[in-house]
Design a protein around this motif. Structure first.
Motif, PDB file in Angstrom:
ATOM      1  N   VAL A   1       0.856  -1.182   0.000  1.00 30.70           N
ATOM      2  CA  VAL A   1       0.000   0.000   0.000  1.00 30.70           C
ATOM      3  C   VAL A   1       0.895   1.236   0.000  1.00 30.70           C
ATOM      4  O   VAL A   1       1.839   1.323   0.794  1.00 30.70           O
ATOM      5  N   ASP A   2       0.618   2.168  -0.898  1.00 36.50           N
ATOM      6  CA  ASP A   2       1.248   3.490  -0.830  1.00 36.50           C
ATOM      7  C   ASP A   2       0.339   4.340   0.048  1.00 36.50           C
ATOM      8  O   ASP A   2      -0.727   4.787  -0.381  1.00 36.50           O
ATOM      9  N   SER A   3       0.761   4.559   1.282  1.00 41.73           N
ATOM     10  CA  SER A   3      -0.103   5.205   2.271  1.00 41.73           C
ATOM     11  C   SER A   3      -0.138   6.724   2.156  1.00 41.73           C
ATOM     12  O   SER A   3      -0.884   7.370   2.912  1.00 41.73           O
ATOM     13  N   HIS A   4       0.622   7.302   1.228  1.00 36.94           N
ATOM     14  CA  HIS A   4       0.637   8.765   1.113  1.00 36.94           C
ATOM     15  C   HIS A   4       1.192   9.166  -0.244  1.00 36.94           C
ATOM     16  O   HIS A   4       2.391   9.042  -0.508  1.00 36.94           O
TER      17      HIS A   4
ATOM     18  N   LEU B   1       4.801   0.297  11.488  1.00 36.16           N
ATOM     19  CA  LEU B   1       5.321   0.920  10.279  1.00 36.16           C
ATOM     20  C   LEU B   1       4.338   0.849   9.112  1.00 36.16           C
ATOM     21  O   LEU B   1       3.654  -0.153   8.910  1.00 36.16           O
ATOM     22  N   LEU B   2       4.299   1.942   8.348  1.00 38.52           N
ATOM     23  CA  LEU B   2       3.676   1.990   7.038  1.00 38.52           C
ATOM     24  C   LEU B   2       4.753   2.438   6.043  1.00 38.52           C
ATOM     25  O   LEU B   2       5.813   2.941   6.442  1.00 38.52           O
ATOM     26  N   VAL B   3       4.479   2.253   4.746  1.00 39.00           N
ATOM     27  CA  VAL B   3       5.387   2.761   3.719  1.00 39.00           C
ATOM     28  C   VAL B   3       4.607   3.665   2.774  1.00 39.00           C
ATOM     29  O   VAL B   3       3.394   3.511   2.598  1.00 39.00           O
ATOM     30  N   GLU B   4       5.313   4.610   2.177  1.00 40.55           N
ATOM     31  CA  GLU B   4       4.675   5.614   1.322  1.00 40.55           C
ATOM     32  C   GLU B   4       5.671   6.128   0.309  1.00 40.55           C
ATOM     33  O   GLU B   4       6.880   5.899   0.422  1.00 40.55           O
ATOM     34  N   THR B   5       5.152   6.866  -0.669  1.00 39.20           N
ATOM     35  CA  THR B   5       6.038   7.550  -1.620  1.00 39.20           C
ATOM     36  C   THR B   5       6.121   9.050  -1.376  1.00 39.20           C
ATOM     37  O   THR B   5       7.148   9.664  -1.648  1.00 39.20           O
ATOM     38  N   ASP B   6       5.040   9.678  -0.921  1.00 40.43           N
ATOM     39  CA  ASP B   6       4.909  11.138  -0.931  1.00 40.43           C
ATOM     40  C   ASP B   6       5.092  11.664  -2.356  1.00 40.43           C
ATOM     41  O   ASP B   6       5.528  12.785  -2.572  1.00 40.43           O
ATOM     42  N   SER B   7       4.784  10.803  -3.326  1.00 37.81           N
ATOM     43  CA  SER B   7       4.936  11.188  -4.728  1.00 37.81           C
ATOM     44  C   SER B   7       4.013  12.371  -5.053  1.00 37.81           C
ATOM     45  O   SER B   7       2.953  12.530  -4.446  1.00 37.81           O
ATOM     46  N   PRO B   8       4.488  13.233  -5.960  1.00 32.15           N
ATOM     47  CA  PRO B   8       5.566  13.045  -6.933  1.00 32.15           C
ATOM     48  C   PRO B   8       6.963  13.413  -6.440  1.00 32.15           C
ATOM     49  O   PRO B   8       7.891  13.554  -7.256  1.00 32.15           O
ATOM     50  N   TYR B   9       7.150  13.548  -5.134  1.00 34.79           N
ATOM     51  CA  TYR B   9       8.440  13.953  -4.573  1.00 34.79           C
ATOM     52  C   TYR B   9       9.180  12.746  -3.999  1.00 34.79           C
ATOM     53  O   TYR B   9       8.602  11.677  -3.788  1.00 34.79           O
TER      54      TYR B   9
ATOM     55  N   ARG C   1      16.205   8.039  -8.043  1.00 30.66           N
ATOM     56  CA  ARG C   1      16.464   9.418  -7.651  1.00 30.66           C
ATOM     57  C   ARG C   1      16.534  10.307  -8.884  1.00 30.66           C
ATOM     58  O   ARG C   1      17.126   9.944  -9.901  1.00 30.66           O
ATOM     59  N   GLY C   2      15.905  11.480  -8.790  1.00 27.92           N
ATOM     60  CA  GLY C   2      15.907  12.430  -9.898  1.00 27.92           C
ATOM     61  C   GLY C   2      14.714  12.290 -10.820  1.00 27.92           C
ATOM     62  O   GLY C   2      14.460  13.175 -11.630  1.00 27.92           O
ATOM     63  N   LYS C   3      13.966  11.191 -10.688  1.00 31.68           N
ATOM     64  CA  LYS C   3      12.770  10.992 -11.491  1.00 31.68           C
ATOM     65  C   LYS C   3      11.545  11.491 -10.739  1.00 31.68           C
ATOM     66  O   LYS C   3      11.593  11.719  -9.525  1.00 31.68           O
ATOM     67  N   THR C   4      10.440  11.660 -11.442  1.00 32.25           N
ATOM     68  CA  THR C   4       9.173  11.933 -10.783  1.00 32.25           C
ATOM     69  C   THR C   4       8.757  10.686 -10.014  1.00 32.25           C
ATOM     70  O   THR C   4       8.664   9.600 -10.590  1.00 32.25           O
ATOM     71  N   ASN C   5       8.541  10.831  -8.734  1.00 35.48           N
ATOM     72  CA  ASN C   5       8.144   9.690  -7.910  1.00 35.48           C
ATOM     73  C   ASN C   5       6.705   9.300  -8.228  1.00 35.48           C
ATOM     74  O   ASN C   5       5.890  10.143  -8.626  1.00 35.48           O
ATOM     75  N   GLU C   6       6.379   8.030  -8.046  1.00 37.24           N
ATOM     76  CA  GLU C   6       5.022   7.546  -8.266  1.00 37.24           C
ATOM     77  C   GLU C   6       4.791   6.316  -7.395  1.00 37.24           C
ATOM     78  O   GLU C   6       5.747   5.713  -6.881  1.00 37.24           O
ATOM     79  N   PRO C   7       3.535   5.928  -7.175  1.00 42.55           N
ATOM     80  CA  PRO C   7       3.237   4.851  -6.224  1.00 42.55           C
ATOM     81  C   PRO C   7       3.961   3.539  -6.478  1.00 42.55           C
ATOM     82  O   PRO C   7       4.293   2.822  -5.510  1.00 42.55           O
ATOM     83  N   SER C   8       4.243   3.192  -7.718  1.00 33.22           N
ATOM     84  CA  SER C   8       4.946   1.928  -7.972  1.00 33.22           C
ATOM     85  C   SER C   8       6.308   1.881  -7.287  1.00 33.22           C
ATOM     86  O   SER C   8       6.804   0.799  -6.941  1.00 33.22           O
ATOM     87  N   PHE C   9       6.911   3.040  -7.048  1.00 29.71           N
ATOM     88  CA  PHE C   9       8.249   3.084  -6.457  1.00 29.71           C
ATOM     89  C   PHE C   9       8.249   2.741  -4.961  1.00 29.71           C
ATOM     90  O   PHE C   9       9.317   2.581  -4.366  1.00 29.71           O
ATOM     91  N   VAL C  10       7.083   2.629  -4.348  1.00 32.36           N
ATOM     92  CA  VAL C  10       7.043   2.290  -2.925  1.00 32.36           C
ATOM     93  C   VAL C  10       7.669   0.918  -2.686  1.00 32.36           C
ATOM     94  O   VAL C  10       8.127   0.615  -1.573  1.00 32.36           O
ATOM     95  N   ALA C  11       7.718   0.088  -3.711  1.00 34.34           N
ATOM     96  CA  ALA C  11       8.345  -1.227  -3.570  1.00 34.34           C
ATOM     97  C   ALA C  11       9.817  -1.101  -3.183  1.00 34.34           C
ATOM     98  O   ALA C  11      10.345  -1.929  -2.428  1.00 34.34           O
ATOM     99  N   HIS C  12      10.508  -0.072  -3.670  1.00 35.57           N
ATOM    100  CA  HIS C  12      11.918   0.120  -3.329  1.00 35.57           C
ATOM    101  C   HIS C  12      12.069   0.518  -1.857  1.00 35.57           C
ATOM    102  O   HIS C  12      13.000   0.066  -1.175  1.00 35.57           O
ATOM    103  N   THR C  13      11.173   1.354  -1.391  1.00 35.51           N
ATOM    104  CA  THR C  13      11.201   1.737   0.024  1.00 35.51           C
ATOM    105  C   THR C  13      10.934   0.529   0.908  1.00 35.51           C
ATOM    106  O   THR C  13      11.624   0.312   1.915  1.00 35.51           O
TER     107      THR C  13
END
Length: 261
Positions: A3-6, A200-208, A215-227
């Motif tokens: 889940v991308d919580s944010h 704990l929860l995980v999130e992207t705070d995308s697009p940041y 790093r350097g790309k527009t963040n998006e929910p799919s990237f929460v997997a890396h976190t």
């Protein structure tokens, strides 16, 4: 499932390609997303996204950066009224930001307390933003909790240990963003090792805040997997366990959502 919580799906970087963003999230195993309200004047757009996609819910609130601009519009009653919608499951984001100080501190504090009262009245989780404001955040949360309980989380946690400790004492969860993957984030990684996995929860705070290796790309929910993978490494557990536990934590906290949604 993760889940991308944010995330901020109404922001132009993501809203302009939203179908593709949601599809990439699903392909990455992200089964649910929470898109966050930051301005009341943009709330309808936020809510519309949650109404459009079955695996997205939203929150309503005013970011501390916007506290002065939207301060005259925020009341407990208005927040409670806007939260009375099946797709609205949280109050915020709200809190204190003394790094940029786009709004005077007293105005931020007033808005923060109004959001807390709305969370208390609705029973919905409070989504707290805090930056360079550790002591005032701790003081307000502690003072307000003594008036009556409310639940919530510290989003995009990057504060000192005392913020995590004191917020967990009142039952809060801690949400970890891609910052945990950054080279200079050793202190945060130490904190994550100490925070119980069931908080704990995980999130992207995308697009940041895109995590390494994006790093350097527009963040998006799919990237929460890396976190989530970095959290798994820090907790010395499998990525599957982090996904399972953080997803369970999310649905336990945001209990207005039916898991089958």
């Amino acid at each position: 499932m993760l889940v991308d919580s944010h995330c901020h799906l109404n922001f132009e970087q993501l809203s302009s390609q939203l179908d593709d963003v949601v599809r990439r999230a699903e392909l990455a195993g992200v089964g649910h997303m929470l898109t966050i309200g930051t301005k009341l004047r943009e709330f309808e757009a936020v809510r519309s996204i949650a109404e459009t996609y079955s695996n997205i819910h939203c929150s309503v609130g005013i970011h501390p950066h916007e506290a002065e601009v939207e301060g005259a519009d925020v009341t407990v009653e208005k927040l409670v009224s806007l939260a009375d919608h099946p797709r609205v499951v949280g109050i915020g984001e709200t809190g204190l930001d003394y790094f940029y100080e786009h709004a005077p501190r007293d105005v931020q504090k007033r808005s923060f307390r109004i959001h807390i009262e709305a969370a208390r009245k609705t029973g919905l989780p409070l989504i707290v933003h805090t930056r360079n404001a550790d002591q005032d955040t701790i003081d307000i949360l502690t003072e307000e909790y003594k008036k009556g309980p409310f639940k919530g989380l510290i989003h995009c946690f990057s504060s000192g240990w005392e913020v995590a400790e004191k917020s967990m004492e009142i039952g809060f969860s801690i949400s970890i963003s891609g910052i945990v993957t950054f080279k200079a984030a050793d202190e945060l990684r130490d904190h994550v090792r100490r925070i119980p996995l069931d908080r704990l929860l995980v999130e992207t705070d995308s697009p940041y805040l895109a995590p390494v290796p994006n790093r350097g790309k527009t963040n998006e929910p799919s990237f929460v997997a890396h976190t989530a993978a970095r959290v798994a490494d820090l907790k010395d557990v499998s990525a599957d366990e982090v996904a399972e536990v953080t997803t369970r934590n999310f649905f336990t906290l945001f209990d207005k959502i039916r898991r089958e949604d």
